[in-house]
Design a protein around this motif. Structure first.
Motif, short mmCIF file in Angstrom:
data_model
loop_
_atom_site.label_atom_id
_atom_site.label_comp_id
_atom_site.label_asym_id
_atom_site.label_seq_id
_atom_site.Cartn_x
_atom_site.Cartn_y
_atom_site.Cartn_z
N UNK A 1 0.83 -1.21 0.00
CA UNK A 1 0.00 0.00 0.00
C UNK A 1 0.87 1.26 0.00
N UNK A 2 1.97 1.23 0.76
CA UNK A 2 2.87 2.39 0.78
C UNK A 2 3.52 2.60 -0.57
N UNK A 3 3.91 1.48 -1.24
CA UNK A 3 4.50 1.60 -2.57
C UNK A 3 3.50 2.18 -3.55
N UNK A 4 2.24 1.70 -3.49
CA UNK A 4 1.20 2.22 -4.38
C UNK A 4 0.97 3.71 -4.12
N UNK A 5 0.97 4.10 -2.84
CA UNK A 5 0.78 5.52 -2.53
C UNK A 5 1.96 6.35 -3.04
N UNK A 6 3.18 5.79 -2.90
CA UNK A 6 4.35 6.51 -3.41
C UNK A 6 4.28 6.65 -4.92
N UNK A 7 3.85 5.58 -5.60
CA UNK A 7 3.73 5.64 -7.06
C UNK A 7 2.65 6.65 -7.46
N UNK A 8 1.53 6.66 -6.71
CA UNK A 8 0.47 7.60 -7.04
C UNK A 8 0.95 9.04 -6.84
#
Length: 403
Positions: A166-173
């Motif tokens: 989830x943190x990676x997805x948020x960083x990518x977003x």
């Protein structure tokens, strides 16, 4: 349970498993009633206290620290229940449930330490009871506790993996949003550069025409004027005709020079071009298509200021919408104009002007105008500029605008 897992689906599964464990804990107390088994009152008291303690662990989103602290009374209550009624076949179930909770909130070594402590209690009691089944039960529940700890560890690591994803997805977003904003700023800068280049090229051509062709034509017209006074006979008519042609050509060159100097940047098109590149905020443009600004200096200042304000909204406001309005001052009949750029973003209680706002204020004030900024309830930039002509401007103001 601990707030280790924050994903909605996983938290729901963990809570469902906890409720199932709570029901199992409750059944440990209901079975003696169903099979008419006599239990010591101390055991019933411990069971009654253990149920709410376990439900607190299951139903509340405890921090990891409090979830770990709650293991202390759970271990104590489960061990005391087993010590009071060691021959009850399901007496070790609370200890297995406690081991599962330990596996969720402690590292593997900590969970196994809880299992070791509880198993030591069970083996110690098993040695003291006369029946051989006491040691067998201790071995049996030891295996169940290790299995429960490992299951909790798997759930714990899966939860941590989900959180990292989830943190990676948020960083990518976030990176995608920042990249889109950077792209919009680059496109806006390219539009500004292109408009500046066109303006400078028009001015260069107009200067060349004025300084080279215009001067040569002026000299030619003067020479023909002199020649018309000294010519006689058949040369008079061609000289007079050439003199007229030179004057007409000089007037045409001056007209072209004036048009090149006064060709306006298209305010509506420039704002629309910048707005089309912005992923966010949405730009609402309230500028009439035929809105005319006679003064080239004022037109240039307004275009640059509006574009700068839009870029600031992209960079800093986190707004969803921004509205650009340009109107005549004095209720639509005044000699000047007012431009407003208003967004619905976070605003700024304490404003520290950067290079953009400083340059905007310098450009507008060089024309005798004003720039007002309000950071409450979003961000608002108001620009008031008198519609002066180039002839009215001081030399330093003209150079500021052309630059």
């Amino acid at each position: 349970m601990s707030e280790q897992a924050q994903g909605g689906e996983h938290v729901g599964l963990e809570r469902t498993a906890g409720v199932a464990g709570g029901l199992t804990y409750a059944m440990v107390g209901l079975l003696p009633v169903l099979i008419d088994l006599s239990m010591a009152w101390q055991w019933w008291a411990l069971w009654a206290v253990g149920i709410p303690v376990f439900l607190v662990d299951v139903l509340l989103d405890l921090t990891q620290r409090w979830a770990r602290l709650l293991l202390v009374p759970m271990v104590a209550i489960g061990s005391a229940m087993y010590a009071v009624e060691p021959l009850y076949g399901f007496g070790g179930v609370p200890l297995v449930i406690t081991a599962a909770s330990a596996g969720l909130v402690l590292p593997l070594s900590g969970g196994l330490a809880v299992v070791g402590l509880q198993s030591a209690v069970m083996f110690g009691i098993g040695w003291r009871v006369e029946q051989e089944g006491g040691l067998i039960a201790a071995v049996f529940y030891l295996g169940l506790q290790v299995f429960a700890v490992m299951t909790g560890q798997i759930a714990r690591r899966e939860s941590a993996a989900r959180q990292r994803i989830a943190e990676v997805h948020e960083s990518l977003r976030t990176a995608h949003t920042e990249l889109a904003r950077a792209h919009a700023e680059l496109e806006a800068a390219q539009i500004l550069l292109a408009e500046n280049s066109r303006t400078e090229e028009r001015l260069r051509i107009s200067r060349d025409l004025h300084d080279l062709v215009g001067h040569q034509l002026s000299a030619l017209a003067l020479n023909l004027e002199v020649a018309s006074h000294v010519a006689d006979g058949a040369a008079v008519e061609p000289v007079q005709r050439s003199r007229v042609i030179a004057k007409d050509l000089l007037a045409d060159v001056r007209h072209v020079v004036s048009r090149l100097r006064e060709e306006p940047p298209d305010l509506r098109s420039a704002v629309d071009a910048v707005a089309a590149q912005l992923p966010r905020p949405t730009v609402h443009v309230d500028i009439p298509d035929e809105f005319e600004i006679p003064s080239p200096a004022v037109r240039d200042a307004v275009v640059r200021s509006v574009q700068e304000a839009l870029i600031n909204s992209v960079r800093h406001s986190r707004a969803d919408n921004v509205r650009v309005t340009v109107r005549r001052s004095g209720g639509g009949s005044g000699p000047g104009l007012v431009a407003e750029i208003v967004d619905d973003g976070v605003g700024a209680a304490r404003l520290t002007p950067g290079n953009g706002l400083t340059g905007m204020r310098e450009r507008v004030e060089a024309l005798g105008g004003l720039v007002a900024v309000d950071g409450t309830g979003g961000f608002r930039v108001t620009i008031e500029v008198p519609d002066i002509t180039a002839a009215d401007m001081a030399p330093d103001a003209t150079s500021e605008v052309l630059r």
